[in-house]
Every structure is written in C-alpha cells, then in structure tokens.
Write a protein that holds these residues in place. Sequence first.
Motif, short mmCIF file in Angstrom:
data_model
loop_
_atom_site.label_atom_id
_atom_site.label_comp_id
_atom_site.label_asym_id
_atom_site.label_seq_id
_atom_site.Cartn_x
_atom_site.Cartn_y
_atom_site.Cartn_z
N LEU A 31 -44.13 9.11 90.08
CA LEU A 31 -45.30 9.87 90.53
C LEU A 31 -46.43 8.92 90.90
O LEU A 31 -46.42 7.74 90.53
N ASP A 32 -47.41 9.43 91.63
CA ASP A 32 -48.60 8.65 91.95
C ASP A 32 -49.83 9.50 91.68
O ASP A 32 -49.74 10.60 91.13
N TRP A 33 -51.02 9.02 92.08
CA TRP A 33 -52.26 9.74 91.77
C TRP A 33 -52.37 11.04 92.56
O TRP A 33 -53.13 11.93 92.19
N ASP A 34 -51.60 11.18 93.63
CA ASP A 34 -51.61 12.44 94.38
C ASP A 34 -50.74 13.51 93.71
O ASP A 34 -50.95 14.71 93.93
N SER A 35 -49.77 13.07 92.91
CA SER A 35 -48.86 14.03 92.26
C SER A 35 -49.02 14.01 90.73
O SER A 35 -48.16 14.49 90.01
N ARG A 36 -50.14 13.48 90.27
CA ARG A 36 -50.33 13.30 88.83
C ARG A 36 -50.58 14.61 88.07
O ARG A 36 -50.52 14.63 86.85
N GLY A 37 -50.83 15.70 88.80
CA GLY A 37 -51.07 16.98 88.14
C GLY A 37 -49.92 17.42 87.26
O GLY A 37 -50.10 18.21 86.32
N GLU A 38 -48.73 16.91 87.53
CA GLU A 38 -47.55 17.25 86.74
C GLU A 38 -47.73 16.87 85.27
O GLU A 38 -47.16 17.49 84.37
N LEU A 39 -48.56 15.85 85.01
CA LEU A 39 -48.82 15.40 83.64
C LEU A 39 -50.16 15.91 83.12
O LEU A 39 -50.70 15.39 82.15
N LEU A 40 -50.68 16.93 83.76
CA LEU A 40 -51.96 17.54 83.42
C LEU A 40 -53.13 16.59 83.73
O LEU A 40 -54.20 16.66 83.12
N LEU A 41 -52.92 15.70 84.67
CA LEU A 41 -53.97 14.77 85.09
C LEU A 41 -54.61 15.30 86.36
O LEU A 41 -54.41 14.79 87.45
N ARG A 42 -55.37 16.36 86.22
CA ARG A 42 -55.98 17.02 87.37
C ARG A 42 -57.29 17.68 86.96
O ARG A 42 -57.62 17.78 85.78
N LYS A 43 -58.01 18.14 87.98
CA LYS A 43 -59.20 18.94 87.72
C LYS A 43 -58.77 20.32 87.25
O LYS A 43 -57.72 20.82 87.65
N LYS A 44 -59.57 20.93 86.41
CA LYS A 44 -59.21 22.27 85.95
C LYS A 44 -59.40 23.27 87.09
O LYS A 44 -60.26 23.11 87.96
N LYS A 45 -58.59 24.30 87.06
CA LYS A 45 -58.67 25.35 88.06
C LYS A 45 -59.70 26.40 87.66
O LYS A 45 -60.12 26.45 86.50
N SER A 46 -60.06 27.24 88.60
CA SER A 46 -61.01 28.31 88.31
C SER A 46 -60.47 29.20 87.20
O SER A 46 -59.32 29.64 87.25
N GLY A 47 -61.28 29.41 86.20
CA GLY A 47 -60.87 30.25 85.08
C GLY A 47 -60.26 29.49 83.92
O GLY A 47 -60.11 30.05 82.82
#
Length: 230
Positions: A31-47
């Motif tokens: 993975l890279d920084w564009d696909s890092r959401g898989e490891l919960l490395l992302r901005k939180k979503k609305s709600g």
Amino acid sequence: MISHHHHTIFVHVPKVAGQSIETVFLQDLGLDWDSRGELLLRKKKSGEKGPHRLAHLTAEEYTQLGYTDADTFRSYFTFTFVRHPYARVLSLYHYLGYSRIISVEAFIDKVLTGRIREHHFFFRPQYEYAYDAEGRLLVEFVGKLERIAEDIKIVFKRSGLDDAALPHVNKSEKGLKRGLTALLKQPSLLGHFQPRRLFSNKKTKNLSTSEKDKVYALYAKDFTGFDYER
C-alpha cells in the motif's frame, strides 16, 4: 493504525515518528499513502467520531468509539511511541511553523495552552493516548523515540516484520507557509509577531528554565507516566 494482517494496533502520538513506522506496515502490504485508508490511516468521514485524522485515535478511543472491539484489541499486539515532552513541544513549535513568527515562550503561552484545553488531538498529552481515564496503561508496549533503533526491533518482531528497516518520512519544509497561515487564522498572535523570524531557519534546541516549568505544568503526566526527567 490497525493492521489485521499483522495483528497489530499502533497508537500514533503526533510528532513521534509515527509516519515512519506506519510506512513500514504500508510497504509490507503493498500500500501507499493514497491507499492507506485500509489501515484506518485517513480523515474521519461525516458522522464519524474521533480526531480529524483517525491515525491519531487514542488507545481508549479504538474500542470506545467502535473502531474495533475489545476482544480484538486485547488479542492484537498494541504499541505506541513517546518522546521527552520538552523535545516534543519544540518539534510541534517548528513543524507547525510557529518558530517563523513567534517565540517559543509565546507559543507555549498563546497556542499550546489553549490547544490542550480544547483537547486538540495534535497537542494532547501523550499520556492520554496510552492510558485510560482510570490511569490504566492500555497498550502492551511503549517505545521511546530516544531509543527507537532498539525499541522498533521489538515492534517489528512482534508484528512479523523481522527484516524491516525504519525510513525517515514527514520531514517538513513548509514551516514558513504554516507559520503565516497560523498568523492569519489567529490574529491574537500579531502582538507577539517577530518579523525577523520570517527570514531565519534557525532551530530552537533548548527551553529556558521558565519555559520548562510551563511545559511540565501542561504535561506533568507525560513525565510521570513514561519516566522522563523534569
């Protein structure tokens, strides 16, 4: 960070080599920084609940806010890294660009104190990332930045990454831009603005005695919870 493949949860304290550590897990998974959401490395979503960036969930928030369940948290290898509070404050001061506009004392008095009072995730005590409200340490291993070369070997071994090497990432060159942005967003800092700092890249490496006293008052539990000398 949650890596189900490695059965590992990393509690990422801001400005303690977190992105370097996360990069090793990402690379191992392709993975890279564009696909890092898989490891919960992302901005939180609305709600969603939690900090703006979910990479900085506290140990308690992982289960408290429903990002994993208690059984998974207990069964996975859980770890964090911390650093001396004085060094962390100076890192925040430089990384966020305040060193290009105001003195470190003004940063402590006019920025740091307020952000901690607001429970801003980037400034909150390291203690709050690893301990719960009752004072119980929730992570299995606490590494220290001051001995990261040795401590990261323990992390890699427990996570099945024996041959991994720690890269250095997140070295920012955006200090001036961040400083000017902070000045525009916080007009109250204008009274402490020192224009000469705009043209200097000199790093403040030490705090004065009075500045140390103020940092200790703000982060007392970081000193006692992680055995750092005042």
